[in-house]
Design an enzyme around this catalytic site. Structure first.
Site, PDB file in Angstrom:
ATOM      1  CG  ASN A 154      -0.351  -0.433   2.471  1.00  0.00           C
ATOM      2  OD1 ASN A 154       0.075  -1.581   2.588  1.00  0.00           O
ATOM      3  ND2 ASN A 154      -0.274   0.460   3.434  1.00  0.00           N
ATOM      4  CD  GLN A 182      -3.640  -0.012  -1.488  1.00  0.00           C
ATOM      5  OE1 GLN A 182      -3.718   0.591  -2.557  1.00  0.00           O
ATOM      6  NE2 GLN A 182      -4.093   0.506  -0.359  1.00  0.00           N
ATOM      7  CB  CYS A 329      -3.746   2.745   9.522  1.00  0.00           C
ATOM      8  SG  CYS A 329      -4.637   1.996   8.181  1.00  0.00           S
TER       9      CYS A 329
HETATM   10  N1  PLP Z   1      -4.841  -4.011   3.566  1.00  0.00           N
HETATM   11  C1  PLP Z   1      -4.273  -3.086   2.786  1.00  0.00           C
HETATM   12  C2  PLP Z   1      -3.107  -3.447   1.932  1.00  0.00           C
HETATM   13  C3  PLP Z   1      -4.759  -1.773   2.798  1.00  0.00           C
HETATM   14  O1  PLP Z   1      -4.181  -0.843   2.035  1.00  0.00           O
HETATM   15  C4  PLP Z   1      -5.864  -1.479   3.622  1.00  0.00           C
HETATM   16  C5  PLP Z   1      -6.370  -0.099   3.715  1.00  0.00           C
HETATM   17  O2  PLP Z   1      -5.613   0.853   3.823  1.00  0.00           O
HETATM   18  C6  PLP Z   1      -6.429  -2.499   4.396  1.00  0.00           C
HETATM   19  C7  PLP Z   1      -5.886  -3.763   4.336  1.00  0.00           C
HETATM   20  C8  PLP Z   1      -7.585  -2.253   5.291  1.00  0.00           C
HETATM   21  O3  PLP Z   1      -8.799  -2.196   4.584  1.00  0.00           O
HETATM   22  P1  PLP Z   1     -10.032  -1.442   5.263  1.00  0.00           P
HETATM   23  O4  PLP Z   1      -9.733   0.016   5.217  1.00  0.00           O
HETATM   24  O5  PLP Z   1     -11.216  -1.826   4.416  1.00  0.00           O
HETATM   25  O6  PLP Z   1     -10.147  -1.949   6.653  1.00  0.00           O
END
Ligand code: PLP
Length: 385
Positions: A154, A182, A329
């Site tokens: 990501n 992603q 995040c």
């Molecule tokens: N996994 C990856 C690689 C992500 O980029 C994200 C979101 O940023 C997530 C998981 C989490 O997804 P969600 O925002 O639907 O919880």
């Protein structure tokens, strides 16, 4: 002020067609999909249709799609569900192997496991941001229940060598999960040719609503449920379904399937134009992070020598341009990117990094305006005492 959004890896705007598909299920068709009467059946039909659309996008059977409340929940379900089920088998497979560059949805789920019951190994990555297959191979043992390696990162967009990961995991009898949040809608994802057992997707990265995700669970895969209650989602995820969210995910999947090839080609051209203009326009001061060749079309991570990524992000925000210093995040937290750190990049390069992520609505004019704004902001920040 003109506003430019270049943070599509964090989230994407809801497509108007997705909103139109969802609204009837928020306004009129309020039935509970588990109800036998016509109100319930209307909602059930909409969920079935959405399931077929998501399944079609990833080459799965409808029955292999489990709707969840987010990509994060799907990652949790895959990891905890597969480890719990593995531990309960005769072979007592209890352990997890993953990588240092996973999203926090995977890394923090791994950290939260009971270490007296589950061993966790994190395979290192190269300076190009690619999982080290020798390290991965060495970490997988006869006790490994699950190998979880993301499809595309990501922060850098770098694609992981999934077919090799699958081969290594299969040779030792472990299940394979990939977080494809992603990759969905940007690269053709076919669960049969990928040969994975579990795959995570999320709606809001493909112009769907937030709070809707799905886990592909290959038919026959051992996996216990995390959320218990009613028998929704074939006993794999209890709770009355988020009907409108699921409908939105289904519509977004349908649109992604129809537009993927043409969107991707156009966006890749724009991403390359942005990177080239910055690297050549600010000579010797801009470096691309991660493999140039093997990555999704929408994302680019660049480091700016002599400036802080945080300062640059704020300067660009004041100029109306939205970018990111890494995973959304982690935004607001002083922690530098765990992904760039895991790639072994020097601290100055990690701290001077920015992620640009483009989307369906990005235009060439926006890219050119961004290049000017970044160049100006870098000059101003470097001139600061
Ligand atoms: N996994 C990856 C690689 C992500 O980029 C994200 C979101 O940023 C997530 C998981 C989490 O997804 P969600 O925002 O639907 O919880």
């Amino acid at each position: 002020m003109r506003r430019i959004y270049l943070d599509h890896a964090a989230t994407t705007p809801l497509d108007p067609e997705v909103l139109d598909a969802m609204l009837p299920y928020l306004r009129d068709h309020f039935g509970n999909p588990s109800s036998v009467h016509s109100f319930g059946q209307r909602a059930r039909g909409a969920i079935d249709e959405a399931r077929a659309r998501v399944a079609s996008l990833v080459g799965a059977r409808d029955s292999e799609i489990v709707f969840t409340g987010s990509g994060t929940e799907a990652d949790n379900l895959a990891i905890v569900g597969a480890l719990q089920a593995g531990a309960a088998t005769e072979a007592a497979r209890t352990d997890l192997v993953t990588s240092t560059i996973e999203h926090h949805a995977v890394l923090n789920t791994a950290r939260g496991l009971d270490r007296s019951k589950h061993h966790v190994a994190l395979a290192k990555v190269s300076d190009a941001g690619v999982v080290d297959l020798h390290a991965l191979d060495a970490a997988i043992t006869a006790a490994t229940a699950l190998v979880s390696v993301m499809f595309a990162n990501n922060e850098t967009g770098v694609l992981q060598p999934l077919s090799d990961v699958v081969r290594l995991a299969r040779s030792k009898g472990a299940l394979i999960h990939t977080d494809a949040v992603q990759g969905l809608g940007k690269v053709r994802l076919d669960v049969v040719s990928l040969d994975v057992d579990l795959m995570t997707v999320s709606a809001h990265k493909i112009h769907g609503p937030k709070g809707a995700g799905a886990l592909y669970v290959r038919s026959g895969t051992r996996m216990t449920a995390l959320i218990r209650g009613g028998s929704q989602e074939r006993n794999r995820r209890a709770g009355t379904e988020n009907v409108a969210g699921i409908v939105g995910l289904g519509k977004a999947a349908e649109l992604a399937q129809a537009r993927m090839v043409q969107d991707t080609r156009r966006i890749e051209g724009l991403r390359n134009r942005l990177e080239t203009a910055l690297i050549e326009g600010i000579p010797g001061r801009v470096t691309r992070n991660g493999s140039e060749a093997n990555r999704i079309a929408t994302t680019g991570s660049l480091s700016f020598k002599g400036v802080s990524g945080e300062d640059l992000l704020i300067a660009l925000d004041l100029a109306g341009i939205a970018v990111s210093t890494g995973a959304a995040c982690a935004a607001g937290s002083p922690e530098p990117s765990h992904v760039l750190k895991a790639m072994g990049l020097p601290r100055e390069r990690v701290n001077g990094s920015l992620r640009f992520s483009l989307g369906r609505s990005t235009t060439a004019d926006e890219i050119d305006h961004t290049v000017e704004a970044v160049t100006l902001a870098v000059d101003q920040l470097r001139a600061r005492p």
